[in-house]
Write a protein that holds these residues in place. Structure first.
Motif: not given
Length: 111
Positions: A88-111
């Motif tokens: 949780i950062k600045d009221d957002k949930m930050i998800n960092t996903l890593t698979f076989e060298g591929v990384q993604v960062v997803c930001k979620y806002a609370k509903e």
């Protein structure tokens, strides 16, 4: 700290998510709900492996741990592994996903 993750979350931004989905072989746009009242039949005990069926239907062995202020979720299947770090950062949930060298960062806002 786990209480900060509770509630429904809507994806508002992602970086490199298409590459991650292609590498894993999935097509989804997730909404996440974290609760201690379970509406889905997934019961998680921190640090304890459990069976999980992912949103795209993969059957995986998962483990979720609390590392500092982050929830770390590791999924294993068919000799593969993906790691999801939620924080949780600045009221957002930050998800960092890593698979076989591929990384993604997803930001979620609370509903």
């Amino acid at each position: 700290m786990v209480d900060a993750f509770k509630g429904p979350w809507r994806l508002v931004d992602s970086q490199n998510f298409d590459e991650y989905k292609k590498a894993v072989g999935i097509v989804i746009r997730p909404t996440i709900a974290i609760s201690q009242v379970y509406k889905k039949t997934i019961y998680i005990k921190l640090g304890k492996e459990f069976d999980e069926i992912t949103a795209d239907g993969r059957e995986v062995k998962s483990t979720v741990t609390l590392e500092g202020d982050s929830l770390v979720h590791v999924q294993r299947w068919d000799g593969k592994e993906t790691k999801i770090v939620r924080e949780i950062k600045d009221d957002k949930m930050i998800n960092t996903l890593t698979f076989e060298g591929v990384q993604v960062v997803c930001k979620y806002a609370k509903e």
